[in-house]
Design an enzyme around this catalytic site. Structure first.
Site, PDB file in Angstrom:
ATOM      1  CE  LYS A 195      -3.531   2.416   2.567  1.00 51.05           C
ATOM      2  NZ  LYS A 195      -4.420   2.476   3.711  1.00 51.05           N
ATOM      3  CD  GLU A 201       9.118  -6.173   7.094  1.00 51.51           C
ATOM      4  OE1 GLU A 201       8.885  -5.039   6.603  1.00 51.51           O
ATOM      5  OE2 GLU A 201       8.876  -6.467   8.277  1.00 51.51           O
ATOM      6  N   GLY A 255      -4.859  -1.809   4.859  1.00 57.80           N
ATOM      7  CA  GLY A 255      -4.062  -2.942   4.368  1.00 57.80           C
ATOM      8  C   GLY A 255      -4.751  -4.275   4.626  1.00 57.80           C
ATOM      9  NE  ARG A 256      -6.455  -3.802  10.751  1.00 58.04           N
ATOM     10  CZ  ARG A 256      -5.764  -2.677  10.857  1.00 58.04           C
ATOM     11  NH1 ARG A 256      -4.586  -2.559  10.255  1.00 58.04           N
ATOM     12  NH2 ARG A 256      -6.237  -1.677  11.574  1.00 58.04           N
ATOM     13  CD  GLU A 341      -1.751  -4.357  11.379  1.00 58.99           C
ATOM     14  OE1 GLU A 341      -0.580  -4.778  11.503  1.00 58.99           O
ATOM     15  OE2 GLU A 341      -2.248  -4.112  10.271  1.00 58.99           O
ATOM     16  CG  HIS A 372      -3.608 -35.657  17.182  1.00 55.36           C
ATOM     17  ND1 HIS A 372      -3.902 -36.842  17.806  1.00 55.36           N
ATOM     18  CD2 HIS A 372      -4.553 -35.501  16.215  1.00 55.36           C
ATOM     19  CE1 HIS A 372      -4.965 -37.397  17.220  1.00 55.36           C
ATOM     20  NE2 HIS A 372      -5.370 -36.589  16.267  1.00 55.36           N
ATOM     21  CE  LYS A 482       5.518  -0.973   9.676  1.00 58.92           C
ATOM     22  NZ  LYS A 482       4.582  -0.347   8.758  1.00 58.92           N
TER      23      LYS A 482
HETATM   24  O1  F6P Z   1       3.134  -3.410   9.757  1.00 57.02           O
HETATM   25  C1  F6P Z   1       1.796  -3.509   9.590  1.00 57.02           C
HETATM   26  C2  F6P Z   1       1.363  -3.016   8.266  1.00 57.02           C
HETATM   27  O2  F6P Z   1       1.368  -1.648   8.314  1.00 57.02           O
HETATM   28  C3  F6P Z   1       0.006  -3.582   7.895  1.00 57.02           C
HETATM   29  O3  F6P Z   1      -1.045  -2.830   8.354  1.00 57.02           O
HETATM   30  C4  F6P Z   1       0.107  -3.671   6.419  1.00 57.02           C
HETATM   31  O4  F6P Z   1      -0.834  -4.551   5.910  1.00 57.02           O
HETATM   32  C5  F6P Z   1       1.517  -4.152   6.256  1.00 57.02           C
HETATM   33  O5  F6P Z   1       2.241  -3.451   7.236  1.00 57.02           O
HETATM   34  C6  F6P Z   1       2.131  -3.928   4.881  1.00 57.02           C
HETATM   35  O6  F6P Z   1       2.111  -2.593   4.512  1.00 57.02           O
HETATM   36  P1  F6P Z   1       2.271  -2.166   3.001  1.00 57.02           P
HETATM   37  O7  F6P Z   1       1.119  -2.749   2.248  1.00 57.02           O
HETATM   38  O8  F6P Z   1       2.236  -0.678   3.014  1.00 57.02           O
HETATM   39  O9  F6P Z   1       3.576  -2.697   2.516  1.00 57.02           O
END
Ligand code: F6P
Length: 518
Positions: A195, A201, A255-256, A341, A372, A482
């Site tokens: 987003k 990452e 995002g979620r 979240e 199990h 972060k």
């Molecule tokens: O770290 C959490 C978050 O901000 C989520 O809310 C989001 O889905 C994810 O990181 C990834 O963010 P982006 O889509 O901006 O890479």
């Protein structure tokens, strides 16, 4: 939460501490049929909970007092419900039919068309000069990965994907390495979903795959195979994506809650645009149910009230989600983000510290495997863990006996948690029972039902946020970590492995919340 109703609910909850679930059934044998809500293809039986008519009535009063009716209207009419970021939360519009007079809806449907034509181009080998695409690497994390990933896992039960999807989320280099081992450069597409287009990452994984690819081919050849899905197209353009390689979504999609946008493109590629549309249709059906159904017959509302009941009035800090469906194995992980979240907050919308608990800890895994592993604790542990069991009536395969056994196990667990029993005369063989659970049954794990299930939990989360007076659509709690990670990284030398001394140094000089070093 309304103080008077809260006190009444606390008093009612105290009466349940002495009452066994079996006694509730003895007093009212009809509860197994009455404590039940349904909407197309989806049923919730909530009779095995510490609830009676009075508790339910008071929980519904709590919902009414919270202005849930106005808030659900506000959600669907696009009001600014995410106050801390001054944004609306319009994910329901993403799965609604075209509204020609709504500019956002028009844009959404333009992107859907762009997705459909992209999917058609892939099928006719037109993306990279007559190359058959065999693999799609989906780089993204959190909401830019989890929804798509679980839908892929679920659908692969009954449908053969047209391409192999590979998800790359973790910054751990072993994840990138594993993708590199699995794909052939020439026939792979790379979808970078973010987003913000600032998530480290995702950017690091993109850079690493680029470096790997360009060991054999040019950077141009790599970029030809890369498409960005983002609400920040400028950042993608800075990284050399052309406009036609960008699928846009919008800052008013959390995002979620973004699976329903171009974030779901991998699903459309692997299973066809028509399958993606069915997923949207299922979610849209649940939207209509949530918006128009009275609270006592409303699946998301009833589920939210039961979850609030256990967290706020009976004091159970965790909840397990156990899908009896191997292909929903990662559903608890998806819910961890959606619920924790969204609802892991201790400040209300007005900025006041809350006096009551919010999100419980969500955990779980697929049944029957979980039986199990952690079911011992569910049955005889010292804490009570309310459970949401999820199952599908019809299987995706021809092994009827497997499916009957799966359902029998699910039903047996829910029943045993309630009734308890004895399998040995000694104390350790005694099960007290009296442990609550919900039972959610869907017709079949189709794209439509899956869309319904995901939207059910989205609206349940929203309902809880309204009753708790918190913002479900921000996530400030993940930001500080972060920043500190970037700060720690800024003190390292690129390409030189961190040493024990580097790690030790971070313990000697930790940054405090006010920004000062100790
Ligand atoms: O770290 C959490 C978050 O901000 C989520 O809310 C989001 O889905 C994810 O990181 C990834 O963010 P982006 O889509 O901006 O890479």
């Amino acid at each position: 939460m309304d103080k008077i109703i809260t006190q009444q609910l606390t008093d009612i909850a105290n009466t349940f501490r002495e009452r066994h679930l079996c006694a509730l059934f003895e007093a009212d044998p009809s509860r197994g049929r009455r404590y039940y809500v349904e909407t197309a293809n989806l049923w919730l039986n909530y009779s095995r909970n510490h609830l009676d008519d009075s508790a339910i009535e008071h929980l519904l009063m709590l919902a009414n007092k919270s202005a849930l009716d106005e808030k659900r209207q506000a959600l669907f009419s696009g009001e600014t419900l995410n106050q801390s970021e001054t944004r609306a939360a319009k994910h329901t519009l993403l799965r609604a039919p075209l509204k020609p007079h709504d500019a956002d809806s028009v844009e959404i449907h333009q992107v859907l068309k762009q997705m459909a034509s992209f999917v058609a181009d892939i099928q006719s080998n037109q993306i990279i000069a007559d190359t058959v695409i065999t693999d799609v690497v989906c780089i993204g994390i959190g909401g830019s990965e989890l929804g798509t990933r679980i839908v892929h896992q679920a659908l692969s039960a009954s449908m053969r994907p047209r391409v192999q999807l590979h998800f790359l989320a973790n910054i751990d280099g072993t994840a990138a390495k594993s993708v590199m081992r699995r794909v052939t450069k020439e026939s792979t597409l790379f979808l970078i979903t973010s987003k913000t287009f600032t998530t480290i990452e995702t950017l690091q994984n993109f850079a690493t795959l680029k470096a790997w690819f360009t060991q054999d081919f040019t950077e141009q050849a790599f970029m030809k195979r890369c498409y960005a899905i983002t609400a920040n197209p400028d950042a993608a353009i800075d990284l050399k994506f052309e406009n036609k390689q960008i699928f846009k979504f919008w800052d008013w999609v959390g995002g979620r809650f973004s699976l329903w946008s171009a974030v779901g493109l991998p699903i459309a590629i692997a299973y066809g645009m028509e399958t993606f549309s069915e997923l949207l249709a299922g979610a849209n059906q649940m939207d209509g149910h949530f918006l128009h159904t009275p609270f006592h017959e409303n699946l998301p509302v009833m589920l939210a009230l039961i979850h609030i009941w256990y967290g706020n009035f009976l004091g159970y800090p965790t909840r397990a989600v156990i899908p009896y469906a191997q292909k929903l194995e990662k559903f608890p992980a998806y819910l961890q983000q959606l619920e924790m979240e969204s609802l892991g907050k201790s400040i209300d919308i007005e900025g006041q510290r809350l006096q009551y608990p919010t999100s419980p800890i969500i955990w779980g895994s697929a049944g029957s495997n979980g039986q199990h592993a952690f079911f011992q604790l569910l049955h005889q542990g010292s804490q009570i863990v309310p459970v949401d069991f999820i199952a599908a009536l019809e299987p995706e395969h021809e092994f009827v006996d497997h499916h009957n056994a799966l359902l029998a196990n699910c039903l047996a667990q829910s029943q045993t948690l309630m009734t308890g029993g004895a399998i040995d005369k000694k104390e350790h063989g005694h099960f007290n029972g009296n442990r609550p659970s919900n039972f959610i049954l869907m017709q079949k794990l189709t794209p439509f039902c899956l869309g319904q299930l995901l939207a059910l939990y989205e609206h349940k989360v929203f309902t809880q946020s309204v009753i708790w007076n918190i913002n479900a659509f921000d996530q400030w709690g993940v930001e500080l970590g972060k920043r500190i990670a970037s700060d720690i990284l800024a003190h390292q030398t690129p390409n030189r492995p961190m040493t024990f001394a580097d790690i030790q140094a971070t313990f000697s000089h930790p940054h405090c919340a006010d920004g000062k070093n100790t």
